[in-house]
Design a protein around this motif. Structure first.
Motif, PDB file in Angstrom:
ATOM      1  N   ARG A   1      35.446  42.966  49.211  1.00  0.00           N
ATOM      2  CA  ARG A   1      36.644  43.271  48.422  1.00  0.00           C
ATOM      3  C   ARG A   1      37.752  43.931  49.241  1.00  0.00           C
ATOM      4  O   ARG A   1      38.621  44.616  48.712  1.00  0.00           O
TER       5      ARG A   1
ATOM      6  N   TRP B   1      43.276  39.203  42.054  1.00  0.00           N
ATOM      7  CA  TRP B   1      41.991  38.592  41.685  1.00  0.00           C
ATOM      8  C   TRP B   1      42.172  37.661  40.490  1.00  0.00           C
ATOM      9  O   TRP B   1      42.978  37.915  39.609  1.00  0.00           O
TER      10      TRP B   1
ATOM     11  N   GLN C   1      37.450  38.732  37.804  1.00  0.00           N
ATOM     12  CA  GLN C   1      37.038  39.065  39.162  1.00  0.00           C
ATOM     13  C   GLN C   1      37.586  40.436  39.566  1.00  0.00           C
ATOM     14  O   GLN C   1      38.618  40.864  39.049  1.00  0.00           O
ATOM     15  N   PRO C   2      36.900  41.119  40.499  1.00  0.00           N
ATOM     16  CA  PRO C   2      35.588  40.768  41.049  1.00  0.00           C
ATOM     17  C   PRO C   2      34.471  41.106  40.074  1.00  0.00           C
ATOM     18  O   PRO C   2      34.634  42.001  39.241  1.00  0.00           O
ATOM     19  N   ASP C   3      33.379  40.394  40.172  1.00  0.00           N
ATOM     20  CA  ASP C   3      32.262  40.654  39.266  1.00  0.00           C
ATOM     21  C   ASP C   3      30.993  40.936  40.067  1.00  0.00           C
ATOM     22  O   ASP C   3      30.834  40.473  41.188  1.00  0.00           O
TER      23      ASP C   3
ATOM     24  N   GLY D   1      35.609  36.438  49.917  1.00  0.00           N
ATOM     25  CA  GLY D   1      36.713  36.007  49.062  1.00  0.00           C
ATOM     26  C   GLY D   1      37.286  34.652  49.442  1.00  0.00           C
ATOM     27  O   GLY D   1      37.497  34.352  50.614  1.00  0.00           O
TER      28      GLY D   1
ATOM     29  N   HIS E   1      38.793  34.858  44.404  1.00  0.00           N
ATOM     30  CA  HIS E   1      37.559  34.750  43.638  1.00  0.00           C
ATOM     31  C   HIS E   1      36.399  35.039  44.584  1.00  0.00           C
ATOM     32  O   HIS E   1      36.336  34.493  45.679  1.00  0.00           O
ATOM     33  N   GLU E   2      35.475  35.919  44.179  1.00  0.00           N
ATOM     34  CA  GLU E   2      34.314  36.236  45.008  1.00  0.00           C
ATOM     35  C   GLU E   2      33.234  35.174  44.870  1.00  0.00           C
ATOM     36  O   GLU E   2      33.038  34.606  43.795  1.00  0.00           O
ATOM     37  N   THR E   3      32.522  34.953  45.942  1.00  0.00           N
ATOM     38  CA  THR E   3      31.384  34.040  45.899  1.00  0.00           C
ATOM     39  C   THR E   3      30.467  34.349  47.071  1.00  0.00           C
ATOM     40  O   THR E   3      30.813  35.143  47.960  1.00  0.00           O
TER      41      THR E   3
END
Length: 223
Positions: free
Chosen positions: A159, A172, A176-178, A185, A199-201
Motif C-alpha cells: 500500500r 484506490w 480497496q484496499p481489502d 498494486g 487495486h490490490e492483488t
C-alpha cells in the motif's frame, strides 16, 4: 530533385548555419508559448528559425510554424505535449522509453509477468528504471486512458509507492484496499469513473506493466 536528397541538403545547411549546434526534435506543451517564450520572430523557413536560435545565446529551444519562430529560455514545459519543437539538449528518454508529461520516461510492456519479475525486467533497461511511481496520479490516468490495458502493475507494494509514499485513499478502486495480506498494486479500469484506479492483488499474478525512469542516469531512490 529526390525528397531524400533535399532533406540531406537541408540538414547539411542547418548544421553549418548553426555553427555545429545540434537541434534535437522534442515536443512542447500548448501552455509554453505563454510561460517560457522570450521572443517571437517572423522568418521564411525553419532553417532561418534555427539560425536565429543558434545566434541567441539564451535560447535553448524553439518552435516553428507558419513562418512564426518562437525562441525559449528553458525547457520547463517539455513532455506534456502536442507542439513539435527543437532543443539543444538530447532527449531525456531513449528507446524503448517515451517522454510523458508528469511521468518522465515511460515504457509500456504488454508481456504478462508477476510483480517481482516485472520489476526485475524494468531494472534490465538501465537508467535506474523501475516499476512506475507517479507524483501526478491524474497524468497516469490520462496516459492509460487510450490503451486497452485493463490490469497494469504499478510500483505499489504494501500500500505504498516504491518511493515510500502511502497511496492516497482516493486513488484506490471502490472497496480497496481489502484484507490484511501484503499485496501489490495494479491499475484497473473502473467503469463507474471511466478511468483507471489502483487495486490490490497477489504479487504472483501475471499482468502487463509500466517501467519508468526520470532521465537521471543515477536512477531513483527507492525503498
Amino acid at each position: 530533385m529526390l525528397p531524400g536528397v533535399m532533406l540531406l541538403i537541408e540538414l547539411v545547411i542547418m548544421t553549418d548555419a548553426n555553427h555545429g549546434i545540434m537541434w534535437h526534435p522534442r515536443q512542447v506543451s500548448p501552455e509554453s508559448p505563454t510561460t517560457g517564450s522570450s521572443a517571437t520572430l517572423n522568418v521564411y523557413s525553419e532553417i532561418n528559425c534555427a539560425m536565429k536560435a543558434a545566434e541567441t545565446e539564451w535560447s535553448h529551444m524553439y518552435t516553428y510554424k507558419d513562418n512564426t519562430c518562437t525562441l525559449y529560455k528553458d525547457e520547463s514545459n517539455l513532455g506534456d505535449a502536442t507542439i513539435p519543437c527543437k532543443t539543444r539538449n538530447e532527449p531525456m528518454c531513449s528507446a524503448p522509453f517515451k517522454e510523458v508529461g508528469g511521468l518522465y520516461c515511460v515504457y509500456a510492456n504488454t508481456t504478462r509477468l508477476s510483480w517481482i519479475d516485472a520489476r526485475l525486467f524494468c531494472s534490465t533497461l538501465g537508467h535506474g528504471a523501475d516499476l512506475l511511481v507517479t507524483q501526478s496520479f491524474s497524468a497516469l490516468q490520462i496516459y492509460l486512458q487510450p490503451y486497452s490495458y485493463d490490469e497494469v502493475w504499478m510500483g505499489v507494494r504494501y500500500r505504498r509507492w516504491l518511493d515510500g509514499k502511502s497511496v492516497d485513499s482516493d486513488h484506490w478502486k471502490s472497496g480497496q484496499p481489502d484484507g490484511e495480506m501484503p499485496l501489490c498494486g495494479r491499475m484497473v479500469y473502473d467503469n463507474a469513473y471511466s478511468s483507471h484506479l489502483l487495486h490490490e492483488t497477489l504479487c504472483s499474478e501475471p499482468h502487463t506493466f509500466l517501467c519508468q525512469h526520470n532521465g537521471n542516469k543515477k536512477g531513483w531512490r527507492r525503498w
